[in-house]
Design a protein around this motif. Structure first.
Motif, PDB file in Angstrom:
ATOM      1  N   GLU A 180       0.825  -1.214   0.000  1.00 13.08           N
ATOM      2  CA  GLU A 180       0.000   0.000   0.000  1.00 13.08           C
ATOM      3  C   GLU A 180       0.857   1.261   0.000  1.00 13.08           C
ATOM      4  OE1 GLU A 180      -3.542   0.540  -0.148  1.00 13.08           O
ATOM      5  OE2 GLU A 180      -3.048  -1.396  -1.067  1.00 13.08           O
ATOM      6  N   ILE A 181       1.966   1.227   0.707  1.00 16.14           N
ATOM      7  CA  ILE A 181       2.883   2.381   0.726  1.00 16.14           C
ATOM      8  C   ILE A 181       3.388   2.658  -0.688  1.00 16.14           C
ATOM      9  CG2 ILE A 181       5.168   3.165   1.481  1.00 16.14           C
ATOM     10  CD1 ILE A 181       4.617   1.474   4.082  1.00 16.14           C
ATOM     11  N   MET A 182       3.836   1.618  -1.369  1.00 13.78           N
ATOM     12  CA  MET A 182       4.357   1.789  -2.724  1.00 13.78           C
ATOM     13  C   MET A 182       3.278   2.333  -3.663  1.00 13.78           C
ATOM     14  SD  MET A 182       7.493   0.957  -2.442  1.00 13.78           S
ATOM     15  CE  MET A 182       8.654  -0.071  -1.565  1.00 13.78           C
ATOM     16  N   ARG A 183       2.070   1.825  -3.497  1.00 17.33           N
ATOM     17  CA  ARG A 183       0.973   2.274  -4.367  1.00 17.33           C
ATOM     18  C   ARG A 183       0.610   3.729  -4.096  1.00 17.33           C
ATOM     19  NH1 ARG A 183      -4.359   3.022  -4.106  1.00 17.33           N
ATOM     20  NH2 ARG A 183      -4.481   2.328  -1.927  1.00 17.33           N
ATOM     21  N   LYS A 184       0.432   4.071  -2.828  1.00 18.28           N
ATOM     22  CA  LYS A 184       0.008   5.425  -2.477  1.00 18.28           C
ATOM     23  C   LYS A 184       1.105   6.453  -2.741  1.00 18.28           C
ATOM     24  CE  LYS A 184      -3.316   3.959   1.060  1.00 18.28           C
ATOM     25  NZ  LYS A 184      -3.652   3.963   2.512  1.00 18.28           N
ATOM     26  N   MET A 185       2.355   6.080  -2.532  1.00 17.76           N
ATOM     27  CA  MET A 185       3.458   7.006  -2.770  1.00 17.76           C
ATOM     28  C   MET A 185       3.884   7.018  -4.236  1.00 17.76           C
ATOM     29  SD  MET A 185       3.902   8.471   0.098  1.00 17.76           S
ATOM     30  CE  MET A 185       5.427   9.363  -0.166  1.00 17.76           C
ATOM     31  N   ASP A 186       3.304   6.103  -5.030  1.00 17.71           N
ATOM     32  CA  ASP A 186       3.548   6.038  -6.469  1.00 17.71           C
ATOM     33  C   ASP A 186       5.032   5.812  -6.774  1.00 17.71           C
ATOM     34  OD1 ASP A 186       2.882   6.050  -9.160  1.00 17.71           O
ATOM     35  OD2 ASP A 186       3.068   8.217  -9.369  1.00 17.71           O
ATOM     36  N   VAL A 187       5.597   4.807  -6.110  1.00 11.87           N
ATOM     37  CA  VAL A 187       6.993   4.444  -6.351  1.00 11.87           C
ATOM     38  C   VAL A 187       7.063   2.950  -6.649  1.00 11.87           C
ATOM     39  CG1 VAL A 187       7.976   6.279  -4.932  1.00 11.87           C
ATOM     40  CG2 VAL A 187       7.395   4.085  -3.872  1.00 11.87           C
ATOM     41  N   ALA A 188       8.145   2.527  -7.323  1.00 12.47           N
ATOM     42  CA  ALA A 188       8.291   1.133  -7.730  1.00 12.47           C
ATOM     43  C   ALA A 188       9.308   0.368  -6.888  1.00 12.47           C
ATOM     44  CB  ALA A 188       8.685   1.064  -9.203  1.00 12.47           C
ATOM     45  N   SER A 189      10.067   1.086  -6.049  1.00 10.64           N
ATOM     46  CA  SER A 189      11.097   0.428  -5.249  1.00 10.64           C
ATOM     47  C   SER A 189      11.329   1.199  -3.959  1.00 10.64           C
ATOM     48  CB  SER A 189      12.410   0.332  -6.026  1.00 10.64           C
ATOM     49  OG  SER A 189      12.950   1.630  -6.226  1.00 10.64           O
ATOM     50  N   VAL A 190      11.971   0.510  -3.006  1.00  8.23           N
ATOM     51  CA  VAL A 190      12.310   1.175  -1.747  1.00  8.23           C
ATOM     52  C   VAL A 190      13.320   2.289  -2.000  1.00  8.23           C
ATOM     53  CG1 VAL A 190      13.364   0.878   0.516  1.00  8.23           C
ATOM     54  CG2 VAL A 190      11.782  -0.850  -0.338  1.00  8.23           C
ATOM     55  N   ALA A 191      14.244   2.068  -2.929  1.00 10.70           N
ATOM     56  CA  ALA A 191      15.238   3.099  -3.245  1.00 10.70           C
ATOM     57  C   ALA A 191      14.552   4.370  -3.730  1.00 10.70           C
ATOM     58  CB  ALA A 191      16.209   2.585  -4.309  1.00 10.70           C
ATOM     59  N   GLU A 192      13.529   4.211  -4.559  1.00  8.97           N
ATOM     60  CA  GLU A 192      12.785   5.371  -5.049  1.00  8.97           C
ATOM     61  C   GLU A 192      12.024   6.035  -3.908  1.00  8.97           C
ATOM     62  OE1 GLU A 192       9.533   6.460  -8.563  1.00  8.97           O
ATOM     63  OE2 GLU A 192      10.322   4.421  -8.377  1.00  8.97           O
ATOM     64  N   LEU A 193      11.494   5.235  -3.008  1.00  8.54           N
ATOM     65  CA  LEU A 193      10.789   5.773  -1.838  1.00  8.54           C
ATOM     66  C   LEU A 193      11.740   6.599  -0.980  1.00  8.54           C
ATOM     67  CD1 LEU A 193       8.224   5.819  -0.014  1.00  8.54           C
ATOM     68  CD2 LEU A 193       9.149   3.771   1.104  1.00  8.54           C
ATOM     69  N   VAL A 194      12.943   6.082  -0.763  1.00 14.92           N
ATOM     70  CA  VAL A 194      13.941   6.806   0.041  1.00 14.92           C
ATOM     71  C   VAL A 194      14.270   8.138  -0.617  1.00 14.92           C
ATOM     72  CG1 VAL A 194      16.329   6.794   0.852  1.00 14.92           C
ATOM     73  CG2 VAL A 194      14.914   4.741   1.083  1.00 14.92           C
ATOM     74  N   ARG A 195      14.490   8.144  -1.938  1.00 16.14           N
ATOM     75  CA  ARG A 195      14.809   9.392  -2.651  1.00 16.14           C
ATOM     76  C   ARG A 195      13.679  10.397  -2.502  1.00 16.14           C
ATOM     77  NH1 ARG A 195      16.998   5.835  -6.563  1.00 16.14           N
ATOM     78  NH2 ARG A 195      15.098   5.927  -7.798  1.00 16.14           N
TER      79      ARG A 195
END
Length: 214
Positions: A180-195
């Motif tokens: 759900e975090i990846m979907r809501k934040m619209d990111v494909a990876s943890v690395a992208e989430l961190v950035r």
């Protein structure tokens, strides 16, 4: 309203206003002129992109007073101050207050326009950064408290099993929240989430999620 930047010219000397406006428009940009800082503040819409060129000494509100009013209103439109009696303390005060530069009259047209260009580029960068942060805020607002707890630990680099143990929840729950975090934040990876989080403001993110894993 057009998204094209506008150079807002403020000077109580009609000839100076007309001269600067002609310079701006001869270089393909649009301008608006105001005879006083008071009139400018009354009519100015801070959502409009552009920069401000203002004389330091004017009847009523000075250019420095105008700059301080903008700071008080949290308006970040870049300001160029022009003065006929430059002195170091005044220039330092203006620059510390956020002015892009302080130019002394008479200022060559090419020098003035170069600073206008720089100010418009700065304004565009600031607005882009603000829009990106606004979008991230909107995405963060969609997360539940549980998802925020998991995201904080994901950003710290912890694996799903460690997160489950740290939060005392099931591994499947971590996996679902992570999805759900990846979907809501619209990111494909943890690395992208961190950035994304770092871009937003890592310190602020820490404040928002402080104590959630306790």
């Amino acid at each position: 309203m057009s998204d094209s930047p506008t150079v807002f010219i403020i000077d109580d000397d009609p000839a100076a206003r007309e001269s600067m406006s002609a310079l701006v428009e001869s270089n393909g940009l649009q301008s608006e002129t105001f005879p006083s800082g008071e009139e400018f503040l009354e009519k100015f819409d801070s959502s409009r992109p552009g920069c401000i060129v203002t004389d330091f000494r004017m009847l009523g509100m000075s250019g420095l007073d105008l700059q301080q009013k903008l700071v008080e209103r949290e308006i970040t439109t870049p300001v160029i101050l022009i003065t006929g009696f430059a002195n170091v303390p005044m220039a330092v005060q203006a620059l510390q207050g956020g002015a892009v530069t302080v130019l002394e009259k008479p200022c060559p047209d090419d020098e003035l326009f170069a600073h206008i260009r720089t100010s418009l580029e700065l304004d565009a960068q600031q607005r882009l950064r603000f829009n990106e942060e606004f979008q991230i805020r909107e995405r963060l607002a969609q997360l539940t408290d549980g998802e925020r707890k998991v995201m904080k630990l994901l950003v710290e680099g912890l694996m799903n099993k460690v997160i489950a143990k740290r939060l005392d929840i099931g591994l499947r729950t971590v996996e679902l929240r992570r999805h759900e975090i990846m979907r809501k934040m619209d990111v494909a990876s943890v690395a992208e989430l961190v950035r994304l989080v770092v871009q937003f403001d890592k310190d602020q993110m820490g404040e928002e999620t402080a104590g959630e894993s306790e």
